[in-house]
Design a protein around this motif. Structure first.
Motif, PDB file in Angstrom:
ATOM      1  N   ILE A  25      36.218  49.218  49.981  1.00 23.66           N
ATOM      2  CA  ILE A  25      36.085  49.172  51.684  1.00 23.66           C
ATOM      3  C   ILE A  25      37.389  50.227  51.889  1.00 23.66           C
ATOM      4  O   ILE A  25      37.293  51.054  52.796  1.00 23.66           O
ATOM      5  CB  ILE A  25      36.110  47.919  52.178  1.00 23.66           C
ATOM      6  N   GLN A  26      38.679  49.562  51.361  1.00 27.61           N
ATOM      7  CA  GLN A  26      39.692  50.325  52.051  1.00 27.61           C
ATOM      8  C   GLN A  26      39.620  51.860  51.464  1.00 27.61           C
ATOM      9  O   GLN A  26      40.094  52.742  52.172  1.00 27.61           O
ATOM     10  CB  GLN A  26      41.044  49.848  51.402  1.00 27.61           C
ATOM     11  N   GLN A  27      39.088  52.062  50.363  1.00 31.02           N
ATOM     12  CA  GLN A  27      38.969  53.469  49.888  1.00 31.02           C
ATOM     13  C   GLN A  27      37.859  54.481  50.763  1.00 31.02           C
ATOM     14  O   GLN A  27      38.454  55.425  50.827  1.00 31.02           O
ATOM     15  CB  GLN A  27      38.517  53.525  48.332  1.00 31.02           C
ATOM     16  N   GLN A  28      36.805  53.909  51.268  1.00 31.60           N
ATOM     17  CA  GLN A  28      36.081  54.353  52.063  1.00 31.60           C
ATOM     18  C   GLN A  28      36.696  54.383  53.389  1.00 31.60           C
ATOM     19  O   GLN A  28      36.740  55.716  54.085  1.00 31.60           O
ATOM     20  CB  GLN A  28      34.895  53.559  52.387  1.00 31.60           C
ATOM     21  N   MET A  29      37.653  53.745  53.797  1.00 28.73           N
ATOM     22  CA  MET A  29      38.251  53.964  54.982  1.00 28.73           C
ATOM     23  C   MET A  29      39.215  55.188  54.979  1.00 28.73           C
ATOM     24  O   MET A  29      39.247  56.076  55.882  1.00 28.73           O
ATOM     25  CB  MET A  29      39.057  52.781  55.439  1.00 28.73           C
ATOM     26  N   ASP A  30      39.856  55.130  53.913  1.00 26.58           N
ATOM     27  CA  ASP A  30      40.976  56.145  53.671  1.00 26.58           C
ATOM     28  C   ASP A  30      40.244  57.662  53.524  1.00 26.58           C
ATOM     29  O   ASP A  30      40.622  58.713  53.802  1.00 26.58           O
ATOM     30  CB  ASP A  30      41.753  56.121  52.351  1.00 26.58           C
ATOM     31  N   GLN A  31      38.895  57.601  52.893  1.00 26.20           N
ATOM     32  CA  GLN A  31      38.001  58.925  52.561  1.00 26.20           C
ATOM     33  C   GLN A  31      37.675  59.572  54.029  1.00 26.20           C
ATOM     34  O   GLN A  31      37.410  60.489  53.864  1.00 26.20           O
ATOM     35  CB  GLN A  31      36.718  58.319  51.811  1.00 26.20           C
ATOM     36  N   LEU A  32      37.396  58.800  54.978  1.00 24.75           N
ATOM     37  CA  LEU A  32      36.930  59.393  56.249  1.00 24.75           C
ATOM     38  C   LEU A  32      38.067  60.268  56.853  1.00 24.75           C
ATOM     39  O   LEU A  32      37.742  60.990  57.627  1.00 24.75           O
ATOM     40  CB  LEU A  32      36.762  58.242  57.181  1.00 24.75           C
ATOM     41  N   GLN A  33      39.275  59.942  56.428  1.00 22.67           N
ATOM     42  CA  GLN A  33      40.151  60.969  56.863  1.00 22.67           C
ATOM     43  C   GLN A  33      40.358  62.546  55.995  1.00 22.67           C
ATOM     44  O   GLN A  33      41.010  63.275  56.428  1.00 22.67           O
ATOM     45  CB  GLN A  33      41.729  60.298  56.892  1.00 22.67           C
ATOM     46  N   LYS A  34      39.395  62.403  55.034  1.00 16.09           N
ATOM     47  CA  LYS A  34      39.475  63.618  54.372  1.00 16.09           C
ATOM     48  C   LYS A  34      38.334  63.909  53.809  1.00 16.09           C
ATOM     49  O   LYS A  34      37.847  64.174  52.530  1.00 16.09           O
ATOM     50  CB  LYS A  34      40.549  63.694  53.256  1.00 16.09           C
ATOM     51  N   LEU A  35      37.167  64.246  54.580  1.00 18.49           N
ATOM     52  CA  LEU A  35      35.734  64.228  54.268  1.00 18.49           C
ATOM     53  C   LEU A  35      35.520  65.556  53.769  1.00 18.49           C
ATOM     54  O   LEU A  35      34.729  65.827  52.784  1.00 18.49           O
ATOM     55  CB  LEU A  35      34.858  64.351  55.517  1.00 18.49           C
ATOM     56  N   GLU A  36      36.511  66.714  54.012  1.00 19.28           N
ATOM     57  CA  GLU A  36      36.396  68.021  53.591  1.00 19.28           C
ATOM     58  C   GLU A  36      36.731  67.984  52.001  1.00 19.28           C
ATOM     59  O   GLU A  36      36.355  68.996  51.189  1.00 19.28           O
ATOM     60  CB  GLU A  36      37.210  68.956  54.185  1.00 19.28           C
ATOM     61  N   ASP A  37      37.501  66.908  51.389  1.00 18.01           N
ATOM     62  CA  ASP A  37      37.822  67.228  50.083  1.00 18.01           C
ATOM     63  C   ASP A  37      36.632  66.476  49.009  1.00 18.01           C
ATOM     64  O   ASP A  37      36.731  66.131  47.930  1.00 18.01           O
ATOM     65  CB  ASP A  37      39.095  66.069  49.735  1.00 18.01           C
ATOM     66  N   ILE A  38      35.438  65.844  49.781  1.00 13.40           N
ATOM     67  CA  ILE A  38      34.574  65.250  48.942  1.00 13.40           C
ATOM     68  C   ILE A  38      33.584  66.348  48.243  1.00 13.40           C
ATOM     69  O   ILE A  38      33.214  67.370  48.806  1.00 13.40           O
ATOM     70  CB  ILE A  38      33.562  64.263  49.874  1.00 13.40           C
ATOM     71  N   THR A  39      33.515  66.080  46.935  1.00 14.15           N
ATOM     72  CA  THR A  39      32.631  67.087  46.215  1.00 14.15           C
ATOM     73  C   THR A  39      31.591  66.419  45.360  1.00 14.15           C
ATOM     74  O   THR A  39      31.462  65.205  45.461  1.00 14.15           O
ATOM     75  CB  THR A  39      33.656  67.971  45.135  1.00 14.15           C
ATOM     76  N   TYR A  40      30.470  67.113  45.029  1.00 15.16           N
ATOM     77  CA  TYR A  40      29.268  66.543  44.107  1.00 15.16           C
ATOM     78  C   TYR A  40      29.292  67.686  43.149  1.00 15.16           C
ATOM     79  O   TYR A  40      29.599  68.766  43.126  1.00 15.16           O
ATOM     80  CB  TYR A  40      28.106  66.605  45.095  1.00 15.16           C
ATOM     81  N   TYR A  41      28.401  67.208  41.957  1.00 21.51           N
ATOM     82  CA  TYR A  41      28.333  67.961  40.820  1.00 21.51           C
ATOM     83  C   TYR A  41      26.809  68.690  41.031  1.00 21.51           C
ATOM     84  O   TYR A  41      25.826  68.057  41.134  1.00 21.51           O
ATOM     85  CB  TYR A  41      28.140  67.096  39.441  1.00 21.51           C
ATOM     86  N   ASN A  42      27.097  69.946  41.177  1.00 21.03           N
ATOM     87  CA  ASN A  42      26.086  70.908  41.410  1.00 21.03           C
ATOM     88  C   ASN A  42      25.412  71.152  40.027  1.00 21.03           C
ATOM     89  O   ASN A  42      26.074  71.781  39.140  1.00 21.03           O
ATOM     90  CB  ASN A  42      26.104  72.050  42.310  1.00 21.03           C
TER      91      ASN A  42
END
Length: 286
Positions: free
Chosen positions: A42-59
């Motif tokens: 949960i804490q990790q998800q809270m932190d992730q909201l501050q850097k959404l542009e860094d989220i990637t996925y494998y194409n």
């Protein structure tokens, strides 16, 4: 102001619920429940909201990791097209059925009611398989090959997914409309309107329908998870390049978080708008 304050509280609560849901994969570690790991998730998800542009996925096509947010646009578009088209068609057909049911006599009503009950019991998977079988049969019989039975990574399929989702939601709506038509017919105001010489078509469209439209919206809102789960099955089995199929193939927590917000925020804004613009008179008696 009270209305908007209440909705703001709902949004804040939903905000934390969505974070808690998106962190659920961290709750189970090697088949054991781990609350400490879940809290860290949960804490990790809270932190992730501050850097959404860094989220990637494998194409898979590009064989590399790509930014998530730009890639979600076409996926959201496909899901929205299928969902809104199927919803509009099923609602229109449901209202036509309701009008036919209202104007029919007892024998016709019995046939319509029994038919709709039988079709409602048909599993959603049957309509998916049946639509594909029908498309293949038409192709073999007539040579018509414009109906795609499955999509691909660079191909979009819409017709059969829309037909399948329309059928599953249509019978869902018909059941609710039939029950509430019976309820409304027992209310004295319809008898009074009829005694004043108002024609049956006017009774339905000007009196009965406005009285149940808000309740129908509440029914749709409370069952939207069921409809979205059907859309998930449709996208997965038809290989639709949509948001829900993407979520199945990319179940990472941070991706799930973004997808949940992408789904919930438009629903919340739509609910906010409808609750605000619908006259209070339509909400009476609920």
């Amino acid at each position: 102001m009270t209305y908007f304050a209440r909705k703001s509280v709902h949004l804040i609560i939903a905000f934390f619920i969505l974070i808690a849901i998106s962190a659920l994969p961290s709750l189970v570690v090697q088949t054991d429940f781990n609350l400490t790991n879940y809290w860290n998730g949960i804490q990790q998800q809270m932190d992730q909201l501050q850097k959404l542009e860094d989220i990637t996925y494998y194409n898979i096509t590009a064989q590399r990791y790509l930014p998530l947010l730009p890639a979600l646009g076409p996926l959201v578009k496909e899901s929205v097209i299928i969902f809104t088209t199927a919803l509009a068609v099923s609602t229109s057909l449901g209202l036509m059925y309701a009008y036919l049911y209202y104007r029919s006599g007892r024998r016709v009503r019995t046939v319509l009611h029994q038919t709709s009950q039988t079709l409602e019991m048909v599993p959603d998977l049957f309509w998916l398989i049946f639509s594909q079988f029908l498309a293949i049969t038409i192709h073999k019989s007539t040579g018509f090959d414009r109906i795609e039975v499955a999509g691909g990574f660079a191909e979009y399929i819409r017709f059969l997914p829309i037909v399948t989702l329309t059928l599953t939601t249509l019978f869902f709506f018909i059941k609710w409309l039939t029950i509430h038509i019976h309820e409304q017919e027992a209310i004295p105001y319809l008898e009074l309107a009829q005694a004043k010489g108002i024609r049956p078509s006017g009774l339905f469209w000007k009196h009965l329908l406005p009285n149940i439209i808000y309740r129908f919206y509440l029914f749709f809102r409370s069952n939207i998870i069921t409809i979205l789960s059907t859309l998930l099955i449709v996208e997965y089995l038809f290989n639709v390049q949509g948001l829900f199929r993407f979520a199945v193939y990319n179940p990472q927590m941070e991706i799930l978080l973004v997808i949940l917000f992408v789904i919930y925020i438009p629903i919340f804004l739509l609910d906010l708008l409808i609750e605000w613009i619908i006259p209070n008179a339509w909400k009476g008696g609920i």
